[in-house]
Scaffold this active site. Sequence first.
Site, mmCIF file in Angstrom:
data_model
loop_
_atom_site.group_PDB
_atom_site.id
_atom_site.type_symbol
_atom_site.label_atom_id
_atom_site.label_comp_id
_atom_site.label_asym_id
_atom_site.label_seq_id
_atom_site.Cartn_x
_atom_site.Cartn_y
_atom_site.Cartn_z
ATOM 1 C CE LYS A 252 75.886 90.432 15.624
ATOM 2 N NZ LYS A 252 74.879 89.726 16.467
ATOM 3 C CE1 TYR B 270 75.057 88.495 11.512
ATOM 4 C CE2 TYR B 270 77.465 88.582 11.458
ATOM 5 C CZ TYR B 270 76.288 88.212 12.089
ATOM 6 O OH TYR B 270 76.326 87.571 13.299
ATOM 7 C CG ASN C 125 84.564 82.615 11.410
ATOM 8 O OD1 ASN C 125 83.671 83.093 10.730
ATOM 9 N ND2 ASN C 125 85.832 83.009 11.309
ATOM 10 N N PRO D 10 67.291 43.527 36.791
ATOM 11 C CG PRO D 10 66.424 41.421 36.296
ATOM 12 C CD PRO D 10 67.420 42.101 37.175
ATOM 13 N N GLY D 11 64.794 45.733 35.482
ATOM 14 C CA GLY D 11 63.892 46.834 35.775
ATOM 15 C C GLY D 11 64.545 48.117 36.221
ATOM 16 C CB VAL D 12 67.703 48.876 37.876
ATOM 17 C CG1 VAL D 12 68.620 50.053 38.207
ATOM 18 C CG2 VAL D 12 67.117 48.285 39.153
#
Length: 366
Positions: A105, A101, A129, A272-274
Amino acid sequence: MKVVLTGAAGFLGWHTRLRAHAQGEHEVVPVSRETWGELASLVADADAVLHVAGVNRGTDEEVEQGNVRLADDVAAAVRAAGRPVRVVYANSIQDGNGTPYGSGKASAAGRLAALRTEGHTVVDVRLPNIFGEHGRPRYNSFVATFVHAVAKGESPQVTDRAVELLHVQDAAQSLLDALTTDAERLDPRGTEVGVQEVLDLLHEFEASYSTGEFPDLSTPFRIALFNTYRTALFPQRYPLPLQPHSDARGTFVETVRSRGGEGQSSISTTVPGVTRGEHYHLTKIERFAVVQGTATIALRRMFHDEVVEFPVSGEAPCAVDMPVGWAHNITNTGDDVLLTQFWSHELFRPDAPDTFPHPVTQETGA
């Protein structure tokens, strides 16, 4: 700035895309395995490439040569653009350490650095890391492996040593900083910590959070590690049940217990509904607890399509803690006013609210 982001669907790529979306300063074009063949055409009109894609699993040859081939593809796409393009390379402190690795790199860094002689800007970002939310166990980081083990009630055997850990959002910021720096190399620093200490902290988090109690969040590292841990529990462990205590006077429900750090609590009423919310956070720990009425709490991980929903009610008090990087909202689904308590681990700061508007339900893939 128009920025092509390779490896956008991966661990570091997703976090980099998320942070860029929150800051709103760049147009990010994501590239994954599925769209890799389009790389040259996407770079053709871009200002920069954030090269995050990499290979860290497979045979020695697959790992080493895989990273070289990815860099060669990026270099070819930059050359084909026919004009100066900035390249930011997500390198590693393992560069040149003799492992497949590290060798891959290092070779990839050399292939990209050669672009400087052709008029392109190349910035090498050497990352230590990294760890963070949505890391894959036994793949991205030992922290991810520990997180998933502790969540399952296991305690891995460790050989203790000191490591430098950088949260992935801080790594992402370093990559974005490289889009405007004059330096050819950046070396972001993390937190020096012992492997055993990380495991001990995760066990500490599990001991408190399994009861719904927040652990000590008095340092940035603790906050980052706790966010990593609790995200691995989502959505399986939610909602968190809250214990009501009732007598002739009424009912008392303890909605938040916290062992350290800042904290801010607020309440809201919703007709309600919001729908309230429609935003996401990068670091903030936020709890929703409905204490009166009925509602649906909905969440969607950014750049994914699936929406997770929790129906909640003040008749059965519970809490849902919002994972970072997930757009979320709460909708009053009842006929009466909804009463909700909100808690966050930090005080609200108007100059840095860590709140980024985004709808939960929207077009596929957005």
